[in-house]
Design a protein around this motif. Sequence first.
Motif, PDB file in Angstrom:
ATOM      1  N   ASN A  14      22.119  24.690  89.752  1.00  0.00           N
ATOM      2  CA  ASN A  14      21.793  26.023  89.221  1.00  0.00           C
ATOM      3  C   ASN A  14      20.872  26.817  90.131  1.00  0.00           C
ATOM      4  N   ILE A  15      21.039  26.639  91.433  1.00  0.00           N
ATOM      5  CA  ILE A  15      20.272  27.385  92.425  1.00  0.00           C
ATOM      6  C   ILE A  15      21.044  28.652  92.786  1.00  0.00           C
TER       7      ILE A  15
ATOM      8  N   LYS B 129      11.102  29.510  92.784  1.00  0.00           N
ATOM      9  CA  LYS B 129      12.383  28.919  92.396  1.00  0.00           C
ATOM     10  C   LYS B 129      13.479  29.948  92.160  1.00  0.00           C
ATOM     11  N   ASN B 130      13.137  31.241  92.184  1.00  0.00           N
ATOM     12  CA  ASN B 130      14.120  32.275  91.907  1.00  0.00           C
ATOM     13  C   ASN B 130      14.719  32.914  93.155  1.00  0.00           C
TER      14      ASN B 130
ATOM     15  N   LYS C 281      18.585  20.768 102.144  1.00  0.00           N
ATOM     16  CA  LYS C 281      17.175  20.406 102.359  1.00  0.00           C
ATOM     17  C   LYS C 281      16.327  21.651 102.603  1.00  0.00           C
ATOM     18  N   GLU C 282      16.823  22.563 103.441  1.00  0.00           N
ATOM     19  CA  GLU C 282      16.075  23.786 103.710  1.00  0.00           C
ATOM     20  C   GLU C 282      15.980  24.662 102.468  1.00  0.00           C
ATOM     21  N   ALA C 283      17.048  24.700 101.688  1.00  0.00           N
ATOM     22  CA  ALA C 283      17.034  25.480 100.443  1.00  0.00           C
ATOM     23  C   ALA C 283      15.932  24.984  99.514  1.00  0.00           C
ATOM     24  N   HIS C 284      15.845  23.681  99.345  1.00  0.00           N
ATOM     25  CA  HIS C 284      14.805  23.113  98.482  1.00  0.00           C
ATOM     26  C   HIS C 284      13.406  23.432  99.011  1.00  0.00           C
ATOM     27  N   THR C 285      13.264  23.406 100.323  1.00  0.00           N
ATOM     28  CA  THR C 285      11.961  23.712 100.934  1.00  0.00           C
ATOM     29  C   THR C 285      11.554  25.150 100.636  1.00  0.00           C
TER      30      THR C 285
END
Length: 226
Positions: free
Chosen positions: A105-106, A82-83, A71-75
């Motif tokens: 693919n993050i 996005k990179n 969740k934090e990564a997406h935030t």
Amino acid sequence: MKYLIDTANIGMIEKCNDLLPIAGVTSNPSIIKKEGKIDFFNHFKKIRQIIGSAKTLHMQILAQDSEGIIKEAHTILENVDKNVFIKVPATPQGLKAIRLLKQENIGVTATAVYTKTQGLMAMEAGADYIAPYFNRMENLDIDAADTIADFAEMIAVYGYETQILAASFKNIAQVNTAFKCGAQTATVAPDILLAAFAVPSIQKAVDDFDADWQETFGDISICDLK
């Protein structure tokens, strides 16, 4: 062989990005603390503007469970760009999150690596980078050089795409050792990196060249020669 700088200080990032061939910027909550209560997302957007899109930016999450990490990564990705490479501690919950993030693919950097098992498992989970803590390992009587060398060997033998992003240095000699042992990248505090150029003999050599030129040609620059 790539050098990143381990800081969130805007002025220092501008200076290093202007002067040195750095490949990116890393940060963590302890580094951010030095800057005070910043406007978090806008601060890192500014860092991205300084270093550009071709260089890597690594930002750390705080959550300790896989669901919270994701969740934090997406935030972060939604509010910076996005990179960004998401820094995830190589714990069991972190390894689970790394696998799930890589399915999207993050970009992921497995951090807080002290043991060979952590690094090897992070490679297997698909981490883009693993960050062994060189000096902290040495303080625990863990052979950091041997650990990095083993990581490099496993990457070569098994074809992992993971890069070793060595971190936590007290001096430039440790950085050089990490590279010698196979680290492809290293993140270094700016003061340590810049201190490598502060050796008095370097400036003396430059001053001697200038003195010899002036003795031969006088107070005139190359550009002014006719």
